[in-house]
Write an enzyme that holds these catalytic residues in place. Structure first.
Site, PDB file in Angstrom:
ATOM      1  N   ARG A  37      32.684  25.467 -19.994  1.00 37.16           N
ATOM      2  CA  ARG A  37      34.112  25.308 -20.738  1.00 37.16           C
ATOM      3  C   ARG A  37      33.992  25.422 -22.406  1.00 37.16           C
ATOM      4  NH1 ARG A  37      36.095  20.842 -16.620  1.00 37.16           N
ATOM      5  NH2 ARG A  37      36.409  21.930 -14.849  1.00 37.16           N
ATOM      6  N   ARG A  41      40.637  24.037 -23.730  1.00 43.07           N
ATOM      7  CA  ARG A  41      41.687  23.497 -24.538  1.00 43.07           C
ATOM      8  C   ARG A  41      41.051  22.214 -25.609  1.00 43.07           C
ATOM      9  NH1 ARG A  41      44.049  21.168 -19.159  1.00 43.07           N
ATOM     10  NH2 ARG A  41      41.609  21.083 -18.606  1.00 43.07           N
ATOM     11  N   ARG A  50      46.796  30.121 -26.133  1.00 47.92           N
ATOM     12  CA  ARG A  50      47.365  30.089 -24.659  1.00 47.92           C
ATOM     13  C   ARG A  50      48.594  29.746 -24.562  1.00 47.92           C
ATOM     14  NH1 ARG A  50      47.630  30.213 -20.877  1.00 47.92           N
ATOM     15  NH2 ARG A  50      47.227  28.248 -19.650  1.00 47.92           N
ATOM     16  N   ASP A  86      38.382  32.436 -14.572  1.00 45.59           N
ATOM     17  CA  ASP A  86      38.439  31.500 -13.559  1.00 45.59           C
ATOM     18  C   ASP A  86      37.831  31.718 -12.325  1.00 45.59           C
ATOM     19  OD1 ASP A  86      40.157  29.494 -11.506  1.00 45.59           O
ATOM     20  OD2 ASP A  86      40.176  28.624 -13.350  1.00 45.59           O
ATOM     21  N   TYR A 164      38.534  25.073  -1.932  1.00 39.83           N
ATOM     22  CA  TYR A 164      40.021  25.443  -2.643  1.00 39.83           C
ATOM     23  C   TYR A 164      41.032  26.019  -1.773  1.00 39.83           C
ATOM     24  CZ  TYR A 164      38.793  23.795  -7.572  1.00 39.83           C
ATOM     25  OH  TYR A 164      38.526  23.036  -8.859  1.00 39.83           O
TER      26      TYR A 164
END
Length: 367
Positions: A37, A41, A50, A86, A164
């Site tokens: 990552r 963010r 973004r 992703d 998921y």
């Protein structure tokens, strides 16, 4: 800059191959380092890029993926880039709808509930048609990196994706997905096989597009015990490594190093070491010496600083890195965190981590 697509051939010459050499078990002057990552963010420029876009729309924009992949490399002397994407693009390629819900995370509008729901999935996936935007992002980024560092491609592993698809999002127990393993073992294997086949084509396509290494994320391994892992995760992890390598050979593509990262799966480290990957990634809950003892000398290790260590003062980060390097040794080793960076982390502390790995490993190698 991420300007127009050039031809996938004629990539710039690689200037820093330390990460690839460590992955292949060759000697390195310093220990290479990257962060899971790392495009994320915690960077104000990431949040700015973004801000105006839906998350998956960003994933489908090669230009934005390229920009986000390059941002951390403008700040830190990292030894590898990992393409911004992703793991849930694979279920999307199978025809499932996934949306990113603010403060909740990825959410499937119609998760798999019954065995019959498997029939709604695409049984044959043309990865270039469905995931070509990722391939374009990789090619564009590989050119835009100008040979600075290698580019890593990745995918989620079958069990993690299956969990998921059934849970419909994150879950603390994975009880719905695990109940399939106990109640519907045959259907579970059908789904896992379908996922593995798509992942194999997807990873080969990433190398064709310019990826120089591949990481498989089995992020939900910790929800399985040794027996379920043996039955429903490991066979597919092994198969993916084997099939990707044989297809790369067949298509005369580079045989890139492959990394398996199975979070919280210490119970399976010996098996993972023999599953066909050049590198085994480790989470932060295992001692370096213990991991090395289980995995042996023929596989490179990657990891495993606790991400929360980056909240510590910078001097403390340096001490923790030094201890980690002494535990793993500086060779056949790629420094990383034991999981991804968190959004509220201070970029300066990420820089301190990267610099400490380089400084301490050089010092240890000299003496």
């Amino acid at each position: 800059t991420c300007s127009l697509l050039r031809s996938p051939k004629g990539f710039p010459k690689l200037k820093n191959d330390t990460f690839l050499r460590a992955a292949r078990g060759e000697e390195t002057e310093h220990t290479p380092v990257w962060c899971m990552r790392q495009a994320g963010r915690y960077l104000p420029e990431f949040r700015e890029t973004r801000a105006s876009q839906d998350f998956f729309a960003t994933c489908r924009s090669p230009k934005l993926c390229c920009e986000l992949t390059l941002q951390p490399l403008r700040r830190f002397p990292l030894d590898a880039a990992i393409i911004f994407s992703d793991i849930l693009v694979v279920p999307q390629a199978l025809g499932m709808e996934v949306v990113m819900v603010p403060s909740k995370g990825p959410t499937f509008t119609e998760p798999l509930k019954e065995v019959e729901d498997l029939l709604k999935l695409r049984q044959k996936v043309d990865v270039t048609a469905e995931l070509g935007y990722v391939f374009q992002a990789i090619t564009l980024t590989r050119h835009s990196l100008e040979g600075k560092v290698p580019l890593i491609g990745f995918s989620g592993a079958p069990w993690t994706l299956m969990s998921y698809m059934i849970e419909g999002g994150g879950s603390s127990t994975m009880a719905k997905a695990k109940s399939w393993l106990y109640r519907h073992p045959e259907a579970s294997h059908r789904l896992l096989r379908l996922l593995a086949d798509v992942i194999i084509d997807y990873l080969v396509g990433q190398v064709a597009a310019g990826a120089q290494a591949l990481q498989l994320f089995e992020s939900h391994a910790g929800h399985l015990g040794p027996e379920l892992f043996q039955d429903f995760a490991l066979p597919y992890i092994r198969d993916i490594a084997q099939a990707v390598k044989s297809k790369l050979k067949e298509e005369a593509l580079p045989l890139v190093p492959m990394i398996i990262f199975a979070k919280d799966a210490h119970y399976a480290l010996r098996d993972l070491a023999r599953s066909g990957y050049e590198v085994v990634g480790l989470d932060w809950t295992i001692q370096p010496q213990e991991a090395r003892a289980q995995i042996g000398k023929d596989v490179t290790l990657q990891g495993n600083l606790d991400p929360c260590a980056l909240y510590a003062p910078k001097e403390k980060i340096g001490e923790l890195v030094k201890k980690m390097l002494e535990g793993f040794g500086t060779q056949r080793y790629i420094a990383n965190l034991g999981h991804g960076l968190y959004p509220d982390m201070n970029p300066e502390h990420v820089g301190a981590f990267v610099e400490a790995v380089h400084a301490h490993s050089r010092h240890i190698n000299k003496h």
